[in-house]
Design a protein around this motif. Structure first.
Motif, PDB file in Angstrom:
ATOM      1  N   VAL A   9       7.177  10.733  -8.361  1.00 12.57           N
ATOM      2  CA  VAL A   9       6.440  10.692  -7.092  1.00 12.57           C
ATOM      3  C   VAL A   9       6.720   9.382  -6.368  1.00 12.57           C
ATOM      4  N   PHE A  10       6.886   9.485  -5.059  1.00 15.33           N
ATOM      5  CA  PHE A  10       6.941   8.315  -4.174  1.00 15.33           C
ATOM      6  C   PHE A  10       5.763   8.423  -3.220  1.00 15.33           C
ATOM      7  N   PHE A  11       4.948   7.371  -3.131  1.00 18.75           N
ATOM      8  CA  PHE A  11       3.770   7.392  -2.269  1.00 18.75           C
ATOM      9  C   PHE A  11       4.059   6.733  -0.924  1.00 18.75           C
ATOM     10  N   CYS A  12       3.508   7.348   0.123  1.00 21.92           N
ATOM     11  CA  CYS A  12       3.629   6.808   1.481  1.00 21.92           C
ATOM     12  C   CYS A  12       2.284   6.999   2.170  1.00 21.92           C
ATOM     13  N   ASN A  13       2.269   7.089   3.493  1.00 19.97           N
ATOM     14  CA  ASN A  13       1.004   7.058   4.226  1.00 19.97           C
ATOM     15  C   ASN A  13       0.688   8.312   5.030  1.00 19.97           C
ATOM     16  N   SER A  14       1.626   9.236   5.153  1.00 19.93           N
ATOM     17  CA  SER A  14       1.406  10.390   6.017  1.00 19.93           C
ATOM     18  C   SER A  14       2.400  11.491   5.692  1.00 19.93           C
ATOM     19  N   GLY A  15       2.163  12.665   6.268  1.00 22.69           N
ATOM     20  CA  GLY A  15       3.086  13.770   6.096  1.00 22.69           C
ATOM     21  C   GLY A  15       4.432  13.515   6.738  1.00 22.69           C
ATOM     22  N   ALA A  16       4.426  12.913   7.912  1.00 22.71           N
ATOM     23  CA  ALA A  16       5.698  12.595   8.571  1.00 22.71           C
ATOM     24  C   ALA A  16       6.521  11.631   7.726  1.00 22.71           C
ATOM     25  N   GLU A  17       5.870  10.621   7.149  1.00 21.05           N
ATOM     26  CA  GLU A  17       6.580   9.684   6.281  1.00 21.05           C
ATOM     27  C   GLU A  17       7.113  10.392   5.040  1.00 21.05           C
TER      28      GLU A  17
ATOM     29  N   ALA B 272       0.457  15.485   1.979  1.00 21.49           N
ATOM     30  CA  ALA B 272      -0.325  14.437   2.665  1.00 21.49           C
ATOM     31  C   ALA B 272      -1.705  15.029   2.934  1.00 21.49           C
ATOM     32  N   LYS B 273      -2.109  15.115   4.178  1.00 24.82           N
ATOM     33  CA  LYS B 273      -3.372  15.699   4.633  1.00 24.82           C
ATOM     34  C   LYS B 273      -4.462  15.706   3.575  1.00 24.82           C
ATOM     35  N   GLY B 274      -4.589  16.791   2.790  1.00 27.60           N
ATOM     36  CA  GLY B 274      -5.709  16.938   1.870  1.00 27.60           C
ATOM     37  C   GLY B 274      -5.671  16.032   0.663  1.00 27.60           C
ATOM     38  N   LEU B 275      -4.612  15.268   0.473  1.00 27.33           N
ATOM     39  CA  LEU B 275      -4.453  14.464  -0.734  1.00 27.33           C
ATOM     40  C   LEU B 275      -5.507  13.373  -0.875  1.00 27.33           C
ATOM     41  N   GLY B 276      -5.990  12.819   0.231  1.00 29.60           N
ATOM     42  CA  GLY B 276      -6.916  11.694   0.158  1.00 29.60           C
ATOM     43  C   GLY B 276      -8.283  11.943   0.747  1.00 29.60           C
ATOM     44  N   SER B 277      -8.615  13.202   1.037  1.00 35.30           N
ATOM     45  CA  SER B 277      -9.939  13.544   1.590  1.00 35.30           C
ATOM     46  C   SER B 277     -10.254  12.767   2.870  1.00 35.30           C
ATOM     47  N   GLY B 278      -9.248  12.459   3.655  1.00 33.93           N
ATOM     48  CA  GLY B 278      -9.451  11.729   4.907  1.00 33.93           C
ATOM     49  C   GLY B 278      -8.901  10.326   4.871  1.00 33.93           C
ATOM     50  N   PHE B 279      -8.628   9.805   3.683  1.00 33.19           N
ATOM     51  CA  PHE B 279      -7.995   8.485   3.588  1.00 33.19           C
ATOM     52  C   PHE B 279      -6.493   8.687   3.731  1.00 33.19           C
ATOM     53  N   PRO B 280      -5.812   7.912   4.592  1.00 32.25           N
ATOM     54  CA  PRO B 280      -4.385   8.146   4.845  1.00 32.25           C
ATOM     55  C   PRO B 280      -3.533   7.948   3.596  1.00 32.25           C
TER      56      PRO B 280
ATOM     57  N   GLY C  60      15.113  -0.823  -3.889  1.00 33.34           N
ATOM     58  CA  GLY C  60      15.659  -1.243  -2.605  1.00 33.34           C
ATOM     59  C   GLY C  60      16.141  -0.122  -1.716  1.00 33.34           C
ATOM     60  N   SER C  61      16.154   1.117  -2.219  1.00 35.60           N
ATOM     61  CA  SER C  61      16.695   2.233  -1.434  1.00 35.60           C
ATOM     62  C   SER C  61      15.701   2.754  -0.400  1.00 35.60           C
ATOM     63  N   HIS C  62      14.430   2.646  -0.684  1.00 37.96           N
ATOM     64  CA  HIS C  62      13.402   3.127   0.238  1.00 37.96           C
ATOM     65  C   HIS C  62      12.116   2.366  -0.070  1.00 37.96           C
ATOM     66  N   GLY C  63      11.236   2.267   0.904  1.00 40.08           N
ATOM     67  CA  GLY C  63      10.017   1.521   0.649  1.00 40.08           C
ATOM     68  C   GLY C  63       9.015   1.652   1.767  1.00 40.08           C
ATOM     69  N   THR C  64       7.805   1.158   1.516  1.00 43.27           N
ATOM     70  CA  THR C  64       6.730   1.153   2.497  1.00 43.27           C
ATOM     71  C   THR C  64       5.716   0.098   2.084  1.00 43.27           C
ATOM     72  N   THR C  65       5.227  -0.660   3.029  1.00 44.45           N
ATOM     73  CA  THR C  65       4.278  -1.723   2.715  1.00 44.45           C
ATOM     74  C   THR C  65       2.963  -1.177   2.177  1.00 44.45           C
ATOM     75  N   PHE C  66       2.407  -0.185   2.849  1.00 45.37           N
ATOM     76  CA  PHE C  66       1.066   0.282   2.507  1.00 45.37           C
ATOM     77  C   PHE C  66       1.062   1.473   1.565  1.00 45.37           C
ATOM     78  N   GLY C  67       2.197   2.136   1.358  1.00 43.20           N
ATOM     79  CA  GLY C  67       2.222   3.345   0.555  1.00 43.20           C
ATOM     80  C   GLY C  67       1.705   3.145  -0.851  1.00 43.20           C
ATOM     81  N   GLY C  68       0.759   3.999  -1.257  1.00 46.34           N
ATOM     82  CA  GLY C  68       0.214   3.930  -2.603  1.00 46.34           C
ATOM     83  C   GLY C  68      -0.726   2.777  -2.833  1.00 46.34           C
ATOM     84  N   ASN C  69      -1.328   2.244  -1.763  1.00 50.01           N
ATOM     85  CA  ASN C  69      -2.246   1.111  -1.974  1.00 50.01           C
ATOM     86  C   ASN C  69      -3.491   1.555  -2.732  1.00 50.01           C
ATOM     87  N   MET C  70      -4.217   0.596  -3.263  1.00 46.00           N
ATOM     88  CA  MET C  70      -5.293   0.876  -4.209  1.00 46.00           C
ATOM     89  C   MET C  70      -6.376   1.804  -3.642  1.00 46.00           C
ATOM     90  N   LEU C  71      -6.750   1.593  -2.393  1.00 44.16           N
ATOM     91  CA  LEU C  71      -7.807   2.412  -1.810  1.00 44.16           C
ATOM     92  C   LEU C  71      -7.349   3.860  -1.657  1.00 44.16           C
TER      93      LEU C  71
END
Length: 385
Positions: free
Chosen positions: A89-97, A236-244, A261-272
């Motif tokens: 799994v790779f975590f990000c912030n949205s369905g588009a991402e 995405a969508k339903g994965l976080g009950s409203g949390f992005p 180094g091939s792909h990344g995101t600052t906020f993806g998979g953050n603790m909250l």
């Protein structure tokens, strides 16, 4: 004057409070919310177990970046892998991402460039997401699109015949139910043909589960109704009950393509986000819960079929707790009248009303919603069929 870009055609409703299926506006008017953030609040608004998990995490640590080990990511990833055809799994912030990452992953792994998608599909509003989307209105005014995308008719197994000589196909990407495209479920025959084509061409099968995943159809993921084994799944969508939060789920043999180094995101998979996702999945991935979603989905469709027997109604379709009512005229006036009745619903194209109740909806709330639909449709259809 508003200080916001006017990128949205907003309804004249300001929700001030919401819990479960009920939303309350600033004037105290209550609504049955069958929008739920556009299939985001699958456990209803402000579910207590998810709220408790987020509040607990707030007192520990919010964000440390992906430079550090993250046990919560491992826990959520394991739950997604154990309930899907994937392994990593790779975590990000949205369905588009998530869809953007899936396209990158497919191209890098296969070293091929062409992506097959479908007419009336929707895969997001990044440049790759727009390019993958089979709707010209999404792309209008944004200049040249990312190249390499080819669009076939949806739900037509014979459509792949025109690609019989193509060799540079990295992946086929599709939704098992086209949500934005009109709530159109794919047939089993079509989905099996897509999978067979991918295997023949050594192309990856990408299933966009952004709207249909995380229990929406009565299974963990929509593709599971047809026994598919996708290489990549986006959620995405339903994965976080409203949390992005969003995620890409992939098979083990794709691991080398997403090396450091091939792909990344600052906020993806953050603790909250992970705290929210972990608590959400603990509930939704239980078999009893998913069985209840299927039962309530059948109840919803049966009541719609029984009550909405009007000439205005062309077709009722869906699976689980996503339903579409296709009408013979534009539905925006009906949606506005439904708001007056106290029911929030969505369009899915100009002529389709889309229903996305929370997976926790009660059967009496389904009945109440259908009665409100009946009230509005009866005013627009003086003679029943």
């Amino acid at each position: 004057m508003s200080y916001l870009f006017q990128a949205y055609s907003r309804w004249n409703i300001h929700i001030k409070q919401a819990k479960g299926t009920i939303a309350v506006d600033e004037n105290g008017k209550t609504y049955l919310d069958f929008v739920q953030g556009i299939a985001v609040c699958n456990l209803g608004h402000c579910p207590d177990p998810v709220a408790a998990a987020i509040k607990k995490q707030l007192d520990d640590v919010w964000h440390v970046s992906n430079l550090f080990q993250n046990g919560l990511q491992e826990t959520v990833a394991q739950k997604l892998a154990n309930n899907s055809a994937g392994d990593l799994v790779f975590f990000c912030n949205s369905g588009a991402e998530a869809n953007e990452a899936a396209i990158k992953l497919a191209r890098k792994h296969t070293q091929k460039t062409k992506i097959i998608t479908f007419q009336q599909s929707f895969h997001g509003r990044t440049y790759a997401g727009m390019a993958a989307t089979g709707q010209e209105k999404i792309k209008h005014g944004f200049g040249p699109m990312l190249t390499g995308f080819h669009y076939l008719p949806y739900n037509e197994p014979d459509a792949f015949n025109e690609l019989s000589d193509e060799e540079d196909i990295a992946a086929v990407m599709l939704e098992t139910i086209q949500g934005e495209g009109g709530v159109i479920p794919a047939s089993g025959e079509f989905l099996q043909e897509v999978q067979a084509f991918c295997r023949k061409k050594q192309a990856l099968l990408i299933i966009d589960e952004v709207q249909t995943g995380i229990g929406r159809t009565g299974k963990a993921f929509g593709y599971q109704h047809e026994g598919l084994s996708p290489d990549i799944i986006t959620v995405a969508k339903g994965l976080g009950s409203g949390f992005p939060v969003g995620a890409v789920i992939g098979k083990q043999d794709l691991s080398a393509a997403f090396s450091p180094g091939s792909h990344g995101t600052t906020f993806g998979g953050n603790m909250l986000a992970m705290a929210a996702a972990n608590a959400t999945l603990d509930i939704i991935f239980e078999k009893r819960f998913l069985d209840e979603v299927s039962e309530k989905g059948e109840c919803l469709r049966e009541e719609l079929q029984s009550m909405l027997q009007f000439p205005l109604v062309k077709e009722i379709r869906g699976k689980g707790l996503i339903a579409g009512i296709e009408c013979k005229k534009p539905v925006q006036p009906l949606i506005e009248e439904l708001q007056t009745e106290g029911l929030l619903v969505l369009p899915a194209g100009p002529n389709v009303i889309r229903l996305l109740p929370p997976l926790t909806v009660e059967k009496h709330e389904i009945t109440e919603a259908v009665e409100k639909l009946n009230n509005v449709f009866s005013r627009h259809s003086t003679v029943k069929q």
